[in-house]
Design a protein around this motif. Structure first.
Motif, PDB file in Angstrom:
ATOM      1  N   UNK A   1      -4.605   8.317  14.955  1.00  0.00           N
ATOM      2  CA  UNK A   1      -5.049   8.186  13.565  1.00  0.00           C
ATOM      3  C   UNK A   1      -3.946   8.496  12.576  1.00  0.00           C
ATOM      4  N   UNK A   2      -2.885   9.180  13.033  1.00  0.00           N
ATOM      5  CA  UNK A   2      -1.770   9.534  12.148  1.00  0.00           C
ATOM      6  C   UNK A   2      -0.485   8.827  12.520  1.00  0.00           C
ATOM      7  N   UNK A   3      -0.574   7.784  13.332  1.00  0.00           N
ATOM      8  CA  UNK A   3       0.632   7.093  13.793  1.00  0.00           C
ATOM      9  C   UNK A   3       1.387   6.481  12.621  1.00  0.00           C
ATOM     10  N   UNK A   4       2.660   6.807  12.437  1.00  0.00           N
ATOM     11  CA  UNK A   4       3.419   6.270  11.303  1.00  0.00           C
ATOM     12  C   UNK A   4       3.853   4.817  11.468  1.00  0.00           C
ATOM     13  N   UNK A   5       3.605   4.217  12.656  1.00  0.00           N
ATOM     14  CA  UNK A   5       3.988   2.825  12.881  1.00  0.00           C
ATOM     15  C   UNK A   5       2.801   1.874  12.780  1.00  0.00           C
ATOM     16  N   UNK A   6       1.600   2.404  12.624  1.00  0.00           N
ATOM     17  CA  UNK A   6       0.421   1.559  12.454  1.00  0.00           C
ATOM     18  C   UNK A   6       0.374   1.002  11.037  1.00  0.00           C
ATOM     19  N   UNK A   7      -0.362  -0.084  10.833  1.00  0.00           N
ATOM     20  CA  UNK A   7      -0.493  -0.626   9.476  1.00  0.00           C
ATOM     21  C   UNK A   7      -1.078   0.413   8.525  1.00  0.00           C
ATOM     22  N   UNK A   8      -0.694   0.315   7.268  1.00  0.00           N
ATOM     23  CA  UNK A   8      -1.210   1.241   6.260  1.00  0.00           C
ATOM     24  C   UNK A   8      -2.720   1.075   6.139  1.00  0.00           C
ATOM     25  N   UNK A   9      -3.419   2.201   6.005  1.00  0.00           N
ATOM     26  CA  UNK A   9      -4.873   2.184   5.886  1.00  0.00           C
ATOM     27  C   UNK A   9      -5.311   3.388   5.071  1.00  0.00           C
ATOM     28  N   UNK A  10      -6.563   3.391   4.674  1.00  0.00           N
ATOM     29  CA  UNK A  10      -7.114   4.501   3.897  1.00  0.00           C
ATOM     30  C   UNK A  10      -6.940   5.809   4.655  1.00  0.00           C
ATOM     31  N   UNK A  11      -6.306   6.777   4.006  1.00  0.00           N
ATOM     32  CA  UNK A  11      -6.135   8.088   4.613  1.00  0.00           C
ATOM     33  C   UNK A  11      -4.963   8.205   5.561  1.00  0.00           C
ATOM     34  N   UNK A  12      -4.175   7.153   5.740  1.00  0.00           N
ATOM     35  CA  UNK A  12      -3.021   7.227   6.637  1.00  0.00           C
ATOM     36  C   UNK A  12      -1.782   6.719   5.930  1.00  0.00           C
TER      37      UNK A  12
ATOM     38  N   UNK B   1       0.847  -1.191   0.000  1.00  0.00           N
ATOM     39  CA  UNK B   1       0.000   0.000   0.000  1.00  0.00           C
ATOM     40  C   UNK B   1       0.887   1.248   0.000  1.00  0.00           C
ATOM     41  N   UNK B   2       0.257   2.386  -0.051  1.00  0.00           N
ATOM     42  CA  UNK B   2       1.003   3.649  -0.054  1.00  0.00           C
ATOM     43  C   UNK B   2       1.686   3.846   1.293  1.00  0.00           C
ATOM     44  N   UNK B   3       2.818   4.540   1.279  1.00  0.00           N
ATOM     45  CA  UNK B   3       3.535   4.836   2.515  1.00  0.00           C
ATOM     46  C   UNK B   3       4.051   6.262   2.471  1.00  0.00           C
ATOM     47  N   UNK B   4       4.750   6.651   3.517  1.00  0.00           N
ATOM     48  CA  UNK B   4       5.302   8.003   3.582  1.00  0.00           C
ATOM     49  C   UNK B   4       6.245   8.255   2.416  1.00  0.00           C
TER      50      UNK B   4
ATOM     51  N   UNK C   1       5.147   4.230   7.852  1.00  0.00           N
ATOM     52  CA  UNK C   1       6.436   3.658   7.479  1.00  0.00           C
ATOM     53  C   UNK C   1       6.295   2.240   6.920  1.00  0.00           C
ATOM     54  N   UNK C   2       5.193   1.573   7.245  1.00  0.00           N
ATOM     55  CA  UNK C   2       5.042   0.154   6.913  1.00  0.00           C
ATOM     56  C   UNK C   2       3.856   0.012   5.961  1.00  0.00           C
ATOM     57  N   UNK C   3       4.091  -0.158   4.665  1.00  0.00           N
ATOM     58  CA  UNK C   3       3.017  -0.112   3.672  1.00  0.00           C
ATOM     59  C   UNK C   3       2.249  -1.434   3.524  1.00  0.00           C
ATOM     60  N   UNK C   4       1.827  -1.994   4.639  1.00  0.00           N
ATOM     61  CA  UNK C   4       1.067  -3.233   4.617  1.00  0.00           C
ATOM     62  C   UNK C   4      -0.060  -3.146   5.627  1.00  0.00           C
ATOM     63  N   UNK C   5      -1.108  -3.930   5.400  1.00  0.00           N
ATOM     64  CA  UNK C   5      -2.288  -3.868   6.250  1.00  0.00           C
ATOM     65  C   UNK C   5      -2.164  -4.616   7.562  1.00  0.00           C
ATOM     66  N   UNK C   6      -1.142  -5.444   7.707  1.00  0.00           N
ATOM     67  CA  UNK C   6      -0.940  -6.176   8.953  1.00  0.00           C
ATOM     68  C   UNK C   6       0.509  -6.650   9.003  1.00  0.00           C
ATOM     69  N   UNK C   7       0.980  -6.987  10.195  1.00  0.00           N
ATOM     70  CA  UNK C   7       2.317  -7.560  10.383  1.00  0.00           C
ATOM     71  C   UNK C   7       2.425  -8.044  11.814  1.00  0.00           C
ATOM     72  N   UNK C   8       3.430  -8.866  12.075  1.00  0.00           N
ATOM     73  CA  UNK C   8       3.708  -9.311  13.448  1.00  0.00           C
ATOM     74  C   UNK C   8       4.805  -8.438  14.063  1.00  0.00           C
ATOM     75  N   UNK C   9       6.047  -8.580  13.603  1.00  0.00           N
ATOM     76  CA  UNK C   9       7.149  -7.716  14.043  1.00  0.00           C
ATOM     77  C   UNK C   9       7.803  -7.119  12.799  1.00  0.00           C
ATOM     78  N   UNK C  10       7.982  -5.811  12.804  1.00  0.00           N
ATOM     79  CA  UNK C  10       8.575  -5.116  11.662  1.00  0.00           C
ATOM     80  C   UNK C  10       9.854  -4.408  12.098  1.00  0.00           C
TER      81      UNK C  10
END
Length: 363
Positions: free
Chosen positions: A83-94, A43-46, A97-106
């Motif tokens: 809502x603007x946390x850069x360490x949360x999974x990528x989502x619509x409107x956010x 997904x999109x990222x910073x 740093x991590x351009x994926x919808x889910x992860x365990x450890x990054x």
């Protein structure tokens, strides 16, 4: 995608985790570790981070140690809303740093590093300098913004220990000292609330780490501590111990150590890793339960500097920053000016109080 294997002596090789490797738009490395293969579309990222040009080191002739300068860190993200946390999974409107919808450890290279492989020499008349060459990584413990070491399950904490070990081993091939750590709580300057830590790979061995390694090279300090801990033990298993060190410099300071001497988390076997994970989660829950609120702390993973692998005994040190309900432990005049710590709580009393706090299991 790679399925990684770790060798554990005569028991052969066990498959412990999967790794997905990715490059962010600015070329920084992103590593996704998990018990299951990571799947999901990018997904999109910073946008790419601005080029900081790298920092530099200056030698402090009175302290006889290096000081690192990195002006680009002044612009790092500071306490954004969830809502603007850069360490949360990528989502619509956010964008994060991590351009994926889910992860365990990054794990990814820090956008605002104090040490970087691109650092260049700086000339200053009359002052000894060196380029701040190294590597700074961010380790995100979970994709849950509201999680923490006290709420994550034992298997996730065991995976985190494995990740610390894998990164310590990989970075240690280039740099002489690798230092995983976590800062928790605004009281100590945390700028992002999402559960995460960092790893610094230094181009030199810091003075404090060198002193500790040299002390262990002269005598098995940690082994003796574990053998004679007695009433200082908070919790123990056959292969690992959580205790208050008899010379604790912070109130309710706790160390977690394997009974067997190992140079770092990369050398733990399966049983030690699982035991350390359980003790770690319960230690944080004890600290949170002590005064009925999340405990601000500094957690450090003490790994052997290069050249001291045979004599170093790893520990996970948790240094709480609260000495009583509503009262922080400040490092004031004496501590800052002389380096002599004034302890407010006797280690024996701290251990007794921590043992009395119900730790339970992660919710």
């Amino acid at each position: 995608m790679r399925r990684l294997r770790r060798a554990h002596g005569v028991r052969g090789e066990d498959i412990l985790f999967d790794l997905r490797e990715f490059r962010l738009p600015d070329g920084r490395e992103l590593l996704l570790y998990g018990h299951a293969p990571h799947e999901g579309e990018v997904r999109a990222c910073l946008p790419p981070a601005p080029d900081s040009g790298g920092g530099h080191l200056r030698w402090h002739p009175l302290r006889r140690e290096w000081v690192a300068y990195a002006g680009a860190r002044q612009g790092r993200t500071f306490l954004p809303p969830a809502a603007s946390c850069p360490l949360c999974p990528a989502a619509e409107g956010r964008l994060g740093e991590i351009p994926f919808g889910h992860f365990e450890v990054a794990v990814f290279e820090n956008r605002f590093p104090a040490l970087t492989g691109a650092a260049l020499p700086v000339e200053l008349g009359g002052i000894e300098t060196a380029p701040a060459r190294g590597r700074c990584e961010v380790v995100v413990f979970s994709d849950d913004h509201h999680a923490g070491l006290g709420t994550l399950g034992e298997d996730r904490l065991a995976l985190l220990l494995e990740v610390w070990g894998v990164r310590a081993e990989a970075l240690g091939e280039t740099y002489p000292y690798v230092f995983p750590f976590e800062n928790r709580g605004e009281e100590i300057g945390v700028t992002l609330h999402h559960p995460h830590g960092q790893i610094y790979a230094f181009p030199f061995v810091p003075a404090q780490a060198r002193r500790a390694a040299q002390a262990q090279a002269e005598a098995p300090v940690i082994e003796g501590l574990l053998r004679d801990a007695g009433a200082l033990v908070v919790e123990e298993t056959e292969v690992a111990v959580a205790l208050v060190p008899p010379f604790a410099i912070y109130p309710y300071e706790m160390w977690i150590a394997p009974r067997r001497r190992v140079a770092g988390p990369q050398a733990l076997d399966d049983a030690e890793r699982q035991a350390m994970a359980g003790l770690l989660g319960r230690a944080v829950r004890r600290l949170d339960g002590l005064f009925g609120s999340p405990m601000p702390y500094i957690l450090t993973v003490q790994c052997a500097p290069r050249g001291f692998e045979a004599t170093f005994h790893m520990t996970i040190d948790i240094r709480p920053l609260r000495r009583d309900a509503g009262k922080l432990k400040y490092l004031a005049g004496v501590e800052q000016g002389t380096g002599v710590f004034l302890a407010d709580v006797l280690p024996e009393d701290a251990a007794a109080r921590l043992r009395a706090v119900p730790a339970g299991e992660a919710p």
